[in-house]
Design a protein around this motif. Structure first.
Motif, PDB file in Angstrom:
ATOM      1  N   GLU A 165      22.558  14.979  -7.484  1.00 31.94           N
ATOM      2  CA  GLU A 165      22.784  15.950  -8.549  1.00 31.94           C
ATOM      3  C   GLU A 165      21.465  16.497  -9.080  1.00 31.94           C
ATOM      4  OE1 GLU A 165      26.158  13.855  -7.623  1.00 31.94           O
ATOM      5  OE2 GLU A 165      24.373  12.922  -8.490  1.00 31.94           O
ATOM      6  N   THR A 166      20.487  15.626  -9.266  1.00 32.88           N
ATOM      7  CA  THR A 166      19.178  16.070  -9.746  1.00 32.88           C
ATOM      8  C   THR A 166      18.515  16.994  -8.727  1.00 32.88           C
ATOM      9  OG1 THR A 166      18.888  14.054 -11.055  1.00 32.88           O
ATOM     10  CG2 THR A 166      16.905  15.299 -10.526  1.00 32.88           C
ATOM     11  N   TYR A 167      18.582  16.606  -7.458  1.00 31.34           N
ATOM     12  CA  TYR A 167      18.026  17.437  -6.388  1.00 31.34           C
ATOM     13  C   TYR A 167      18.697  18.812  -6.367  1.00 31.34           C
ATOM     14  CZ  TYR A 167      16.605  18.825  -1.640  1.00 31.34           C
ATOM     15  OH  TYR A 167      16.089  19.491  -0.551  1.00 31.34           O
ATOM     16  N   GLY A 168      20.001  18.823  -6.537  1.00 28.54           N
ATOM     17  CA  GLY A 168      20.750  20.082  -6.529  1.00 28.54           C
ATOM     18  C   GLY A 168      21.133  20.540  -5.141  1.00 28.54           C
ATOM     19  N   LYS A 169      21.614  19.607  -4.328  1.00 25.72           N
ATOM     20  CA  LYS A 169      22.056  19.951  -2.972  1.00 25.72           C
ATOM     21  C   LYS A 169      23.147  21.020  -3.028  1.00 25.72           C
ATOM     22  CE  LYS A 169      22.374  18.742   1.557  1.00 25.72           C
ATOM     23  NZ  LYS A 169      21.258  18.816   2.521  1.00 25.72           N
ATOM     24  N   TYR A 170      22.948  22.105  -2.296  1.00 24.05           N
ATOM     25  CA  TYR A 170      23.874  23.242  -2.189  1.00 24.05           C
ATOM     26  C   TYR A 170      23.941  24.094  -3.458  1.00 24.05           C
ATOM     27  CZ  TYR A 170      25.537  20.274   1.659  1.00 24.05           C
ATOM     28  OH  TYR A 170      25.617  19.473   2.770  1.00 24.05           O
ATOM     29  N   ILE A 171      23.111  23.799  -4.441  1.00 26.83           N
ATOM     30  CA  ILE A 171      23.146  24.523  -5.708  1.00 26.83           C
ATOM     31  C   ILE A 171      21.960  25.488  -5.778  1.00 26.83           C
ATOM     32  CG2 ILE A 171      23.213  24.316  -8.216  1.00 26.83           C
ATOM     33  CD1 ILE A 171      25.575  22.995  -6.786  1.00 26.83           C
ATOM     34  N   PRO A 172      22.219  26.795  -5.888  1.00 25.72           N
ATOM     35  CA  PRO A 172      21.119  27.757  -5.943  1.00 25.72           C
ATOM     36  C   PRO A 172      20.153  27.487  -7.101  1.00 25.72           C
ATOM     37  CG  PRO A 172      23.204  28.887  -5.568  1.00 25.72           C
ATOM     38  CD  PRO A 172      23.537  27.466  -5.895  1.00 25.72           C
ATOM     39  N   LYS A 173      20.704  27.102  -8.258  1.00 26.65           N
ATOM     40  CA  LYS A 173      19.863  26.850  -9.422  1.00 26.65           C
ATOM     41  C   LYS A 173      20.361  25.579 -10.125  1.00 26.65           C
ATOM     42  CE  LYS A 173      18.291  30.450 -11.478  1.00 26.65           C
ATOM     43  NZ  LYS A 173      18.149  31.684 -12.305  1.00 26.65           N
ATOM     44  N   PRO A 174      19.841  24.410  -9.748  1.00 28.25           N
ATOM     45  CA  PRO A 174      20.298  23.146 -10.346  1.00 28.25           C
ATOM     46  C   PRO A 174      19.855  23.020 -11.803  1.00 28.25           C
ATOM     47  CG  PRO A 174      18.425  22.769  -8.906  1.00 28.25           C
ATOM     48  CD  PRO A 174      18.804  24.200  -8.729  1.00 28.25           C
ATOM     49  N   PHE A 175      20.367  22.001 -12.498  1.00 33.32           N
ATOM     50  CA  PHE A 175      20.106  21.890 -13.927  1.00 33.32           C
ATOM     51  C   PHE A 175      18.624  21.757 -14.252  1.00 33.32           C
ATOM     52  CE2 PHE A 175      20.967  17.382 -12.794  1.00 33.32           C
ATOM     53  CZ  PHE A 175      19.885  16.733 -13.394  1.00 33.32           C
ATOM     54  N   VAL A 176      17.834  21.214 -13.331  1.00 33.77           N
ATOM     55  CA  VAL A 176      16.392  21.117 -13.559  1.00 33.77           C
ATOM     56  C   VAL A 176      15.791  22.521 -13.687  1.00 33.77           C
ATOM     57  CG1 VAL A 176      14.199  20.326 -12.604  1.00 33.77           C
ATOM     58  CG2 VAL A 176      16.252  18.914 -12.328  1.00 33.77           C
ATOM     59  N   ALA A 177      16.169  23.402 -12.770  1.00 37.82           N
ATOM     60  CA  ALA A 177      15.676  24.785 -12.807  1.00 37.82           C
ATOM     61  C   ALA A 177      16.210  25.529 -14.027  1.00 37.82           C
ATOM     62  CB  ALA A 177      16.072  25.514 -11.519  1.00 37.82           C
ATOM     63  N   LEU A 178      17.445  25.267 -14.410  1.00 34.91           N
ATOM     64  CA  LEU A 178      18.025  25.919 -15.585  1.00 34.91           C
ATOM     65  C   LEU A 178      17.270  25.542 -16.849  1.00 34.91           C
ATOM     66  CD1 LEU A 178      21.830  25.398 -14.815  1.00 34.91           C
ATOM     67  CD2 LEU A 178      20.575  27.570 -14.725  1.00 34.91           C
ATOM     68  N   VAL A 189       9.542  19.285 -13.192  1.00 38.89           N
ATOM     69  CA  VAL A 189       9.259  18.760 -11.867  1.00 38.89           C
ATOM     70  C   VAL A 189      10.464  17.977 -11.372  1.00 38.89           C
ATOM     71  CG1 VAL A 189       7.688  17.385 -10.456  1.00 38.89           C
ATOM     72  CG2 VAL A 189       6.814  18.595 -12.470  1.00 38.89           C
ATOM     73  N   ASN A 190      11.026  18.411 -10.243  1.00 38.51           N
ATOM     74  CA  ASN A 190      12.243  17.807  -9.701  1.00 38.51           C
ATOM     75  C   ASN A 190      11.897  16.702  -8.716  1.00 38.51           C
ATOM     76  OD1 ASN A 190      14.701  17.221  -8.439  1.00 38.51           O
ATOM     77  ND2 ASN A 190      15.425  19.323  -8.592  1.00 38.51           N
ATOM     78  N   PHE A 191      12.091  15.450  -9.147  1.00 36.74           N
ATOM     79  CA  PHE A 191      11.880  14.299  -8.282  1.00 36.74           C
ATOM     80  C   PHE A 191      13.205  13.746  -7.758  1.00 36.74           C
ATOM     81  CE2 PHE A 191       7.899  13.783 -10.920  1.00 36.74           C
ATOM     82  CZ  PHE A 191       7.018  14.083  -9.887  1.00 36.74           C
ATOM     83  N   GLY A 192      14.241  14.572  -7.738  1.00 36.61           N
ATOM     84  CA  GLY A 192      15.525  14.128  -7.207  1.00 36.61           C
ATOM     85  C   GLY A 192      15.495  14.060  -5.691  1.00 36.61           C
ATOM     86  N   THR A 193      16.182  13.075  -5.128  1.00 33.56           N
ATOM     87  CA  THR A 193      16.313  12.966  -3.679  1.00 33.56           C
ATOM     88  C   THR A 193      17.774  12.697  -3.334  1.00 33.56           C
ATOM     89  OG1 THR A 193      15.797  10.588  -3.691  1.00 33.56           O
ATOM     90  CG2 THR A 193      13.967  12.097  -3.351  1.00 33.56           C
ATOM     91  N   VAL A 194      18.237  13.262  -2.242  1.00 32.88           N
ATOM     92  CA  VAL A 194      19.644  13.176  -1.865  1.00 32.88           C
ATOM     93  C   VAL A 194      20.037  11.740  -1.498  1.00 32.88           C
ATOM     94  CG1 VAL A 194      21.399  13.987  -0.237  1.00 32.88           C
ATOM     95  CG2 VAL A 194      19.647  15.569  -1.091  1.00 32.88           C
ATOM     96  N   ASN A 195      21.128  11.269  -2.101  1.00 33.27           N
ATOM     97  CA  ASN A 195      21.705   9.948  -1.819  1.00 33.27           C
ATOM     98  C   ASN A 195      20.775   8.783  -2.145  1.00 33.27           C
ATOM     99  OD1 ASN A 195      24.158  11.007  -0.838  1.00 33.27           O
ATOM    100  ND2 ASN A 195      23.301  11.281   1.198  1.00 33.27           N
ATOM    101  N   ARG A 205      13.737   4.532   1.715  1.00 34.29           N
ATOM    102  CA  ARG A 205      13.763   5.907   1.192  1.00 34.29           C
ATOM    103  C   ARG A 205      15.167   6.494   1.227  1.00 34.29           C
ATOM    104  NH1 ARG A 205       9.333   5.359   4.199  1.00 34.29           N
ATOM    105  NH2 ARG A 205      10.224   6.358   6.047  1.00 34.29           N
ATOM    106  N   ARG A 206      15.861   6.332   2.314  1.00 38.38           N
ATOM    107  CA  ARG A 206      17.244   6.823   2.423  1.00 38.38           C
ATOM    108  C   ARG A 206      18.168   5.673   2.037  1.00 38.38           C
ATOM    109  NH1 ARG A 206      17.934  10.310   7.832  1.00 38.38           N
ATOM    110  NH2 ARG A 206      19.720  11.015   6.613  1.00 38.38           N
ATOM    111  N   ASN A 207      18.324   5.494   0.733  1.00 42.44           N
ATOM    112  CA  ASN A 207      18.967   4.284   0.217  1.00 42.44           C
ATOM    113  C   ASN A 207      20.441   4.144   0.539  1.00 42.44           C
ATOM    114  OD1 ASN A 207      17.027   4.238  -2.892  1.00 42.44           O
ATOM    115  ND2 ASN A 207      16.456   3.635  -0.831  1.00 42.44           N
ATOM    116  N   ASP A 208      21.077   5.210   1.013  1.00 46.18           N
ATOM    117  CA  ASP A 208      22.487   5.103   1.395  1.00 46.18           C
ATOM    118  C   ASP A 208      22.652   4.492   2.777  1.00 46.18           C
ATOM    119  OD1 ASP A 208      21.315   7.410   2.536  1.00 46.18           O
ATOM    120  OD2 ASP A 208      23.279   8.331   2.826  1.00 46.18           O
ATOM    121  N   ARG A 209      21.538   4.262   3.481  1.00 49.69           N
ATOM    122  CA  ARG A 209      21.572   3.694   4.833  1.00 49.69           C
ATOM    123  C   ARG A 209      21.523   2.163   4.784  1.00 49.69           C
ATOM    124  NH1 ARG A 209      20.887   7.509   8.991  1.00 49.69           N
ATOM    125  NH2 ARG A 209      21.409   9.534   8.086  1.00 49.69           N
TER     126      ARG A 209
END
Length: 276
Positions: free
Chosen positions: A44-57, A67-73, A115-119
């Protein structure tokens, strides 16, 4: 909105790194010498598939560098193991930390990719001893692993769940101790932290995190923002999202732009007065 060219992403995430971190973050890369707000979290922080995530807003609406330090999964482990992100956050005016699930982190029962914590990487001797009937070579992802284990034996799974909760709390306390500045904890979910899971379902993200665990951290926080997504926003599906056609199923599991608008609106009052 899916695009016709199946494998091509319609969003240029301008991925970048900061410091010596091996994690890839959503850009554009920001100047860390200027005052800034840091955001740590998952998809959610990263904003996958989101043109303008809440960080940018928030950056747009406040005029402050975000500064967006979000990472997917990702889970808490990605940031605790990383040696660069949390010290950088210590230089921020304030750091917003999204509540991430307790399943995507190493513990006494299993280990995950750093790094890929869902794995899912491997089961411990303790896990193999308790779940002797399970072939752990069949699993690549933590969620699939846990869904199977809960189906195999709900009573044994209860022991594992308690370990995940304890490990999450310890890891979160460690993460917060490594950020020297102000921290705001952000909860984004379809449920409140007090909702109890029934049956054999794992529940809703962030998995296994409850109100008692959140409360245990409150004394270490500058603020806490709880966003429970209304049904009507969830029902909007992928409206406003941009994704390759092959990733439609993944996009349907994520929050759309309207939810990011809601998150930004809830964060803004708490972030006021945190500059300098």
């Amino acid at each position: 909105m899916a695009f016709e060219r199946p494998g091509e992403s319609p969003i240029d995430y301008q991925q970048c790194r900061y410091g010596y971190s091996k994690l890839l973050f959503r850009g554009p890369k920001r100047n860390l010498d200027a005052p800034f707000i840091a955001f740590v979290g998952g998809t959610e922080t990263y904003g996958k598939y989101i043109p303008k995530p809440f960080v940018a807003l928030i950056e747009e609406q406040t005029g402050r560098t975000c500064v967006n330090f979000g990472t997917v999964n990702s889970g808490v482990d990605a940031f605790v193991v990383d040696g660069s992100v949390l010290p950088i956050c210590g230089k921020a005016d304030v750091t917003v930390v999204q509540v991430m699930g307790a399943h995507n982190m190493s513990n006494r029962f299993y280990s995950v990719h750093p790094r890929r914590n869902d794995r899912f990487l491997k089961a411990s001797t303790l896990m193999r001893t308790i779940f002797r009937e399970v072939d752990f070579t069949e699993f690549s992802f933590t969620r699939h692993l846990l869904m199977t284990l809960k189906t195999v034996s709900p009573s044994k799974f209860a022991v594992l769940e308690q370990e995940l909760k304890a490990a999450w709390l310890a890891r979160m306390e460690l993460l917060l101790s490594r950020i020297s500045g102000k921290v705001v904890l952000l909860w984004v979910s379809d449920r409140t932290p007090s909702v109890e899971v029934e049956g054999r379902d794992l529940g809703q993200d962030p998995l296994f995190v409850d109100a008692e665990m959140i409360e245990a951290l409150r004394g270490k926080l500058h603020g806490y923002v709880e966003v429970v997504v209304p049904i009507e926003l969830r029902a909007m599906g992928t409206e406003g999202m941009l994704f390759p056609q092959l990733e439609t199923a993944m996009a349907q599991e994520m929050y759309g732009p309207a939810v990011h608008d809601l998150v930004a609106a809830n964060l803004l009052p708490v972030l006021e007065g945190t500059q300098g």
